[in-house]
Design a protein around this motif. Sequence first.
Motif, short mmCIF file in Angstrom:
data_model
loop_
_atom_site.label_atom_id
_atom_site.label_comp_id
_atom_site.label_asym_id
_atom_site.label_seq_id
_atom_site.Cartn_x
_atom_site.Cartn_y
_atom_site.Cartn_z
N VAL A 54 -2.17 105.02 71.97
CA VAL A 54 -2.40 103.62 72.36
C VAL A 54 -1.09 102.89 72.57
O VAL A 54 -0.84 102.31 73.64
N THR A 55 -0.24 102.91 71.56
CA THR A 55 1.02 102.17 71.65
C THR A 55 1.93 102.72 72.76
O THR A 55 2.48 101.97 73.57
N GLY A 57 0.92 105.05 75.01
CA GLY A 57 0.14 105.33 76.21
C GLY A 57 0.11 106.78 76.64
O GLY A 57 -0.16 107.07 77.81
N TRP A 58 0.35 107.71 75.71
CA TRP A 58 0.29 109.13 76.07
C TRP A 58 -1.15 109.53 76.35
O TRP A 58 -2.10 108.92 75.82
#
Length: 290
Positions: A54-55, A57-58
């Motif tokens: 999430v942080t 964006g993988w």
Amino acid sequence: MLITSAIITGLGLGAMYGLLALGFHITYAVSNTVNFSQGSSMMLGAVLGYTFGVTLGWPMPLAIVAALSLCGVFGLAVERFLVRPFADRGSNGWLMATVAGGIVLDNVVLFTFGKEPRSLPSPWASDAISVFGVGAYPLQLVIPVVGIVAAAALSFLLRNTSYGKGMLAVVQQPEAAKLMGIDTRMVIAGAFAVSTILAGVAGLLIAPLFNVSANMGLVFGIKAFATAILGGIGSAWGVVVAGLLYGLVEALTTAFLGSSYTQIISFSLIILALLFMPNGLLGSAAIKKV
């Protein structure tokens, strides 16, 4: 309707306890030690999955692989620095060392990740489906399957493969295992890595259903150890069955009596069960040489 909903919820929760308890089982089976930071390992898996997926964006598959890999690294560190120095001296200091290690990890994550709970999105926990007339997320149905498959795989590995038998030989006959060319230190370290990876899997599975936070693993870890003892910590199937039963009791108690009674009844039943079955549901008494 209420019973069906409670059963679905209980099986999901119980499978989480079972996965964490499998971590206790494998380290005990191989080294007669356990990792009391197992709940923190679960939290680590969830937090890393959120951070990568999430942080940063993988892609989620890559985030999951990275999170579980780092959980395994944490397990190696626990064995090397918190367990091995004490076990080599015949000391039980690893008990407190692993507890302290979990507390340190919790606080490091608290300062870096933050204390605000966050939600990990998942397509399997967004749209409910009907199960016997009750709404349930697909993830709630997947989690028990994962727990059962993990228990079956671990039980098969330990009892039906040469590598698994070698792992068991490390604790039963360590000197003979060394003579057979088994690297006992590597086997024990690998067991700790597998245990924390199982905890990370539990964290990633439960995260979409609960909020991700730095203290999410504490209660799960305590309950998982209780179910490991209840199931018979030396039995992979025993700890998973105990986890599922504990989850069902917890969910049914909450549904019919309220959450105020959940911990009272569930832990009281564990005490009663151990009074009549001191070796656990599927455990066996240890054989001591005299």
